[in-house]
Design an enzyme around this catalytic site. Structure first.
Site, PDB file in Angstrom:
ATOM      1  N   CYS A 180      39.955  21.873  61.857  1.00 27.48           N
ATOM      2  CA  CYS A 180      38.745  21.812  62.690  1.00 27.48           C
ATOM      3  C   CYS A 180      39.075  21.110  64.000  1.00 27.48           C
ATOM      4  O   CYS A 180      38.667  21.544  65.074  1.00 27.48           O
ATOM      5  CB  CYS A 180      37.630  21.092  61.936  1.00 27.48           C
ATOM      6  SG  CYS A 180      36.958  22.071  60.584  1.00 27.48           S
ATOM      7  N   HIS A 214      36.424  21.495  37.135  1.00 22.38           N
ATOM      8  CA  HIS A 214      35.719  20.658  38.115  1.00 22.38           C
ATOM      9  C   HIS A 214      36.632  20.182  39.240  1.00 22.38           C
ATOM     10  O   HIS A 214      36.335  19.207  39.936  1.00 22.38           O
ATOM     11  CB  HIS A 214      35.052  19.481  37.402  1.00 22.38           C
ATOM     12  CG  HIS A 214      33.998  19.925  36.442  1.00 22.38           C
ATOM     13  ND1 HIS A 214      33.527  19.129  35.436  1.00 22.38           N
ATOM     14  CD2 HIS A 214      33.327  21.094  36.328  1.00 22.38           C
ATOM     15  CE1 HIS A 214      32.617  19.809  34.729  1.00 22.38           C
ATOM     16  NE2 HIS A 214      32.471  20.994  35.249  1.00 22.38           N
ATOM     17  N   CYS A 232      39.520  16.657  59.189  1.00 20.31           N
ATOM     18  CA  CYS A 232      40.136  17.976  58.978  1.00 20.31           C
ATOM     19  C   CYS A 232      40.991  18.370  60.187  1.00 20.31           C
ATOM     20  O   CYS A 232      40.474  18.507  61.302  1.00 20.31           O
ATOM     21  CB  CYS A 232      39.070  19.061  58.768  1.00 20.31           C
ATOM     22  SG  CYS A 232      39.807  20.709  58.622  1.00 20.31           S
ATOM     23  N   TYR A 269      36.259   7.692  45.142  1.00 18.42           N
ATOM     24  CA  TYR A 269      37.304   8.652  44.769  1.00 18.42           C
ATOM     25  C   TYR A 269      38.704   8.106  45.021  1.00 18.42           C
ATOM     26  O   TYR A 269      39.631   8.372  44.248  1.00 18.42           O
ATOM     27  CB  TYR A 269      37.064  10.000  45.462  1.00 18.42           C
ATOM     28  CG  TYR A 269      35.975  10.777  44.771  1.00 18.42           C
ATOM     29  CD1 TYR A 269      34.673  10.779  45.247  1.00 18.42           C
ATOM     30  CD2 TYR A 269      36.237  11.436  43.580  1.00 18.42           C
ATOM     31  CE1 TYR A 269      33.662  11.430  44.560  1.00 18.42           C
ATOM     32  CE2 TYR A 269      35.242  12.098  42.880  1.00 18.42           C
ATOM     33  CZ  TYR A 269      33.949  12.090  43.382  1.00 18.42           C
ATOM     34  OH  TYR A 269      32.954  12.731  42.677  1.00 18.42           O
ATOM     35  N   CYS A 298      38.394  20.615  53.394  1.00 27.85           N
ATOM     36  CA  CYS A 298      37.496  20.407  54.537  1.00 27.85           C
ATOM     37  C   CYS A 298      36.040  20.401  54.065  1.00 27.85           C
ATOM     38  O   CYS A 298      35.621  21.328  53.361  1.00 27.85           O
ATOM     39  CB  CYS A 298      37.684  21.517  55.565  1.00 27.85           C
ATOM     40  SG  CYS A 298      36.471  21.424  56.907  1.00 27.85           S
TER      41      CYS A 298
HETATM   42  C1  BV8 Z   1      26.429  24.086  38.772  1.00 33.77           C
HETATM   43  C2  BV8 Z   1      33.857  16.371  39.058  1.00 33.77           C
HETATM   44  C3  BV8 Z   1      25.382  25.919  39.926  1.00 33.77           C
HETATM   45  C4  BV8 Z   1      33.476  15.273  39.987  1.00 33.77           C
HETATM   46  C5  BV8 Z   1      31.973  16.735  37.529  1.00 33.77           C
HETATM   47  C6  BV8 Z   1      21.903  23.674  32.767  1.00 33.77           C
HETATM   48  C7  BV8 Z   1      21.157  22.733  32.133  1.00 33.77           C
HETATM   49  C8  BV8 Z   1      20.976  21.466  32.743  1.00 33.77           C
HETATM   50  C9  BV8 Z   1      21.567  21.126  33.971  1.00 33.77           C
HETATM   51  C10 BV8 Z   1      22.316  22.066  34.576  1.00 33.77           C
HETATM   52  C11 BV8 Z   1      22.473  23.339  34.002  1.00 33.77           C
HETATM   53  N1  BV8 Z   1      23.262  24.055  34.819  1.00 33.77           N
HETATM   54  C12 BV8 Z   1      23.602  23.270  35.903  1.00 33.77           C
HETATM   55  C13 BV8 Z   1      23.024  22.070  35.763  1.00 33.77           C
HETATM   56  C14 BV8 Z   1      23.163  20.980  36.684  1.00 33.77           C
HETATM   57  C15 BV8 Z   1      24.445  20.148  36.434  1.00 33.77           C
HETATM   58  C16 BV8 Z   1      24.447  19.488  35.073  1.00 33.77           C
HETATM   59  O1  BV8 Z   1      25.054  19.960  34.137  1.00 33.77           O
HETATM   60  N2  BV8 Z   1      23.794  18.334  35.019  1.00 33.77           N
HETATM   61  C17 BV8 Z   1      23.822  17.558  33.741  1.00 33.77           C
HETATM   62  C18 BV8 Z   1      24.063  16.125  34.096  1.00 33.77           C
HETATM   63  C19 BV8 Z   1      22.573  17.781  32.984  1.00 33.77           C
HETATM   64  N3  BV8 Z   1      25.626  20.986  36.569  1.00 33.77           N
HETATM   65  C20 BV8 Z   1      26.109  21.160  37.823  1.00 33.77           C
HETATM   66  O2  BV8 Z   1      25.626  20.710  38.826  1.00 33.77           O
HETATM   67  C21 BV8 Z   1      27.358  22.034  37.924  1.00 33.77           C
HETATM   68  N4  BV8 Z   1      27.193  23.007  38.970  1.00 33.77           N
HETATM   69  O3  BV8 Z   1      25.897  24.315  37.714  1.00 33.77           O
HETATM   70  O4  BV8 Z   1      26.307  24.850  39.922  1.00 33.77           O
HETATM   71  C22 BV8 Z   1      24.066  25.284  39.833  1.00 33.77           C
HETATM   72  C23 BV8 Z   1      23.812  24.209  40.657  1.00 33.77           C
HETATM   73  C24 BV8 Z   1      22.556  23.618  40.538  1.00 33.77           C
HETATM   74  C25 BV8 Z   1      21.619  24.060  39.601  1.00 33.77           C
HETATM   75  C26 BV8 Z   1      21.931  25.150  38.804  1.00 33.77           C
HETATM   76  C27 BV8 Z   1      23.165  25.751  38.896  1.00 33.77           C
HETATM   77  C28 BV8 Z   1      28.583  21.180  38.354  1.00 33.77           C
HETATM   78  C29 BV8 Z   1      28.930  20.193  37.324  1.00 33.77           C
HETATM   79  C30 BV8 Z   1      30.267  19.517  37.679  1.00 33.77           C
HETATM   80  C31 BV8 Z   1      30.068  18.142  38.234  1.00 33.77           C
HETATM   81  N5  BV8 Z   1      31.346  17.469  38.434  1.00 33.77           N
HETATM   82  N6  BV8 Z   1      33.200  16.196  37.746  1.00 33.77           N
HETATM   83  C32 BV8 Z   1      33.940  13.927  39.491  1.00 33.77           C
HETATM   84  O5  BV8 Z   1      34.632  13.858  38.470  1.00 33.77           O
HETATM   85  O6  BV8 Z   1      33.621  12.949  40.162  1.00 33.77           O
HETATM   86  S1  BV8 Z   1      31.186  16.473  36.010  1.00 33.77           S
HETATM   87  C33 BV8 Z   1      32.023  15.108  35.280  1.00 33.77           C
HETATM   88  O7  BV8 Z   1      31.099  14.560  34.372  1.00 33.77           O
HETATM   89  C34 BV8 Z   1      33.232  15.449  34.467  1.00 33.77           C
HETATM   90  O8  BV8 Z   1      34.024  16.446  35.056  1.00 33.77           O
HETATM   91  C35 BV8 Z   1      32.603  15.889  33.135  1.00 33.77           C
HETATM   92  O9  BV8 Z   1      32.182  17.227  33.216  1.00 33.77           O
HETATM   93  C36 BV8 Z   1      31.388  15.007  33.055  1.00 33.77           C
HETATM   94  C37 BV8 Z   1      31.647  13.807  32.204  1.00 33.77           C
HETATM   95  O10 BV8 Z   1      31.607  14.249  30.876  1.00 33.77           O
HETATM   96  P1  BV8 Z   1      32.824  13.916  29.853  1.00 33.77           P
HETATM   97  O11 BV8 Z   1      34.123  14.321  30.474  1.00 33.77           O
HETATM   98  O12 BV8 Z   1      32.440  14.462  28.571  1.00 33.77           O
HETATM   99  O13 BV8 Z   1      32.853  12.301  29.853  1.00 33.77           O
HETATM  100  P2  BV8 Z   1      31.795  11.311  29.191  1.00 33.77           P
HETATM  101  O14 BV8 Z   1      32.128   9.973  29.726  1.00 33.77           O
HETATM  102  O15 BV8 Z   1      30.416  11.835  29.335  1.00 33.77           O
HETATM  103  O16 BV8 Z   1      32.131  11.368  27.622  1.00 33.77           O
HETATM  104  C38 BV8 Z   1      33.391  10.935  27.157  1.00 33.77           C
HETATM  105  C39 BV8 Z   1      33.463  11.339  25.701  1.00 33.77           C
HETATM  106  O17 BV8 Z   1      34.752  10.967  25.209  1.00 33.77           O
HETATM  107  C40 BV8 Z   1      32.419  10.644  24.818  1.00 33.77           C
HETATM  108  O18 BV8 Z   1      31.852  11.595  23.932  1.00 33.77           O
HETATM  109  C41 BV8 Z   1      33.253   9.619  24.041  1.00 33.77           C
HETATM  110  O19 BV8 Z   1      32.733   9.391  22.746  1.00 33.77           O
HETATM  111  C42 BV8 Z   1      34.598  10.332  23.954  1.00 33.77           C
HETATM  112  N7  BV8 Z   1      35.768   9.451  23.779  1.00 33.77           N
HETATM  113  C43 BV8 Z   1      35.910   8.151  24.135  1.00 33.77           C
HETATM  114  N8  BV8 Z   1      37.170   7.708  23.807  1.00 33.77           N
HETATM  115  C44 BV8 Z   1      37.834   8.790  23.283  1.00 33.77           C
HETATM  116  C45 BV8 Z   1      36.939   9.901  23.263  1.00 33.77           C
HETATM  117  N9  BV8 Z   1      37.290  11.114  22.788  1.00 33.77           N
HETATM  118  C46 BV8 Z   1      38.565  11.248  22.309  1.00 33.77           C
HETATM  119  N10 BV8 Z   1      39.483  10.242  22.324  1.00 33.77           N
HETATM  120  C47 BV8 Z   1      39.153   9.000  22.781  1.00 33.77           C
HETATM  121  N11 BV8 Z   1      40.067   8.008  22.755  1.00 33.77           N
END
Ligand code: BV8
Length: 304
Positions: A188, A124, A185, A70, A132
């Site tokens: 704490c 997010h 923290c 990070y 903390c």
């Molecule tokens: C939760 C912060 C309650 C940290 C992030 C339902 C179904 C399946 C799974 C789940 C579900 N509900 C919950 C889940 C579990 C999980 C999940 O979704 N897992 C996935 C992997 C299947 N979700 C969670 O855990 C969420 N919490 O639901 O809590 C709960 C808990 C447990 C179980 C049930 C319920 C929390 C999710 C948040 C996680 N934190 N970020 C950090 O950043 O380090 S997620 C992080 O990854 C980002 O914030 C973002 O969301 C994601 C990355 O995706 P993108 O931003 O789209 O980036 P990516 O690289 O993938 O794509 C880039 C795109 O840009 C591409 O399409 C590319 O073609 C395009 N591109 C490239 N160049 C350009 C462009 N576009 C335009 N212009 C350009 N020049």
């Protein structure tokens, strides 16, 4: 199912006439600012899956490693500047009062582009926030000091282009950082307890900020939605990725902006697909509403 349209002029007229607009943004929006996407470079940071480092379990296992990950992203975000995509969205928010922008990005570039706080939700969290780990309530908002603390200095070092930082080189072992050398923290500590500080982001398996999901759903179900903008996201992470279909069910015309042709899946003949960069397309698509976009030469580190 007929394929989505690509006519910029047709979409500009629809947006100009639109009242309620929702947007979902992802890492692609910040690519033109020099920030890596999550899935870019195979979604790896050194030898680690980025998504695997963004979990409470990883922090429990090795808080030093997760903090280095990070601290490195903080350093990149602090050096970066918002691009035309961020500014176009900020201008659209100033012209369209019923425009709500949902961003998955934690880089803080949209707020730095002057996007009104009332019109954006950082689903997010924010890389520049520090909280903390034991949830005592302590939080430092928009902490721009870099490095965060001396033990993380390696993440704030710059290397000439073409020279790989040893921090990113999987063949170079990472020095283990002792928890006592990581950010602690202060609240704490005052209570005679010890707790680490952590980045103010939402990790996988953690719920999104309280009230935010409810607030967005209330906005969604208040009235029909005219336009849904899906910008630079692979739409693979939930609940964020679910908003496109929710808006579509509320009557929205969906417009996807992404260079990846796969991103047009799920769109029909009423929708639009603009294959290209967000910084290239957004100023053009919004021109009838915001006029010719002017990019300010400075982007203050604190919210405008
Ligand atoms: C939760 C912060 C309650 C940290 C992030 C339902 C179904 C399946 C799974 C789940 C579900 N509900 C919950 C889940 C579990 C999980 C999940 O979704 N897992 C996935 C992997 C299947 N979700 C969670 O855990 C969420 N919490 O639901 O809590 C709960 C808990 C447990 C179980 C049930 C319920 C929390 C999710 C948040 C996680 N934190 N970020 C950090 O950043 O380090 S997620 C992080 O990854 C980002 O914030 C973002 O969301 C994601 C990355 O995706 P993108 O931003 O789209 O980036 P990516 O690289 O993938 O794509 C880039 C795109 O840009 C591409 O399409 C590319 O073609 C395009 N591109 C490239 N160049 C350009 C462009 N576009 C335009 N212009 C350009 N020049």
């Amino acid at each position: 199912m007929s394929s989505p349209k690509t006519d910029v002029d047709e979409f500009r007229k629809i947006l100009n006439g639109a009242n309620r607009i929702l947007a979902l943004c992802g890492a692609g929006l910040s690519v033109a600012s020099g920030l890596p996407t999550f899935r870019g470079a195979g979604g790896l940071w050194r030898e680690f899956e980025s998504t695997s480092l963004a979990t409470p379990e990883a922090f429990e296992d090795d808080p030093g490693l997760v903090w280095l990950f990070y601290a490195w992203r903080r350093h990149l975000a602090l050096k970066a500047k918002p691009n035309a995509g961020h500014y176009a969205l900020a201008e659209l928010a100033k012209k369209k009062e019923n425009f709500l922008c949902l961003t998955q990005n934690v880089d803080g570039l949209s707020p730095r582009a002057g996007h009104p706080e009332s019109a954006i939700r950082m689903l997010h969290g924010n890389l520049l926030d520090i909280t903390c780990y034991n949830k005592c309530g302590y939080a430092e908002r928009n902490a721009t000091r870099d490095p965060v603390c001396p033990s993380l200095a390696a993440a704030a070092e710059d290397y000439p282009p073409g020279q790989l930082s040893p921090l990113l080189d999987p063949s170079v072992d990472l020095a283990t950082i002792k928890p006592e050398d990581l950010p602690q923290c202060p609240d704490c500590k005052r209570r005679g307890k010890t707790s680490l500080l952590r980045p103010g982001v939402v990790w996988f398996g953690e719920s999104l900020p309280d009230g935010m999901l409810l607030e967005v759903d209330n906005w969604l179900y208040k009235d029909p939605v005219d336009v849904m903008l899906v910008i630079g996201t692979s739409a693979a992470v939930y609940p964020a990725a679910g908003y496109t279909n929710k808006a579509k069910r509320r009557g929205a015309v969906v417009a996807v902006i992404n260079p990846d042709p796969q991103a047009k899946s799920g769109l029909d003949g009423k929708d639009f697909f603009f294959q290209g960069g967000a910084d290239e397309f957004l100023p053009k698509l919004f021109e009838d509403v915001i006029g010719k976009l002017k990019i300010p030469d400075t982007a203050p580190l604190t919210e405008a």
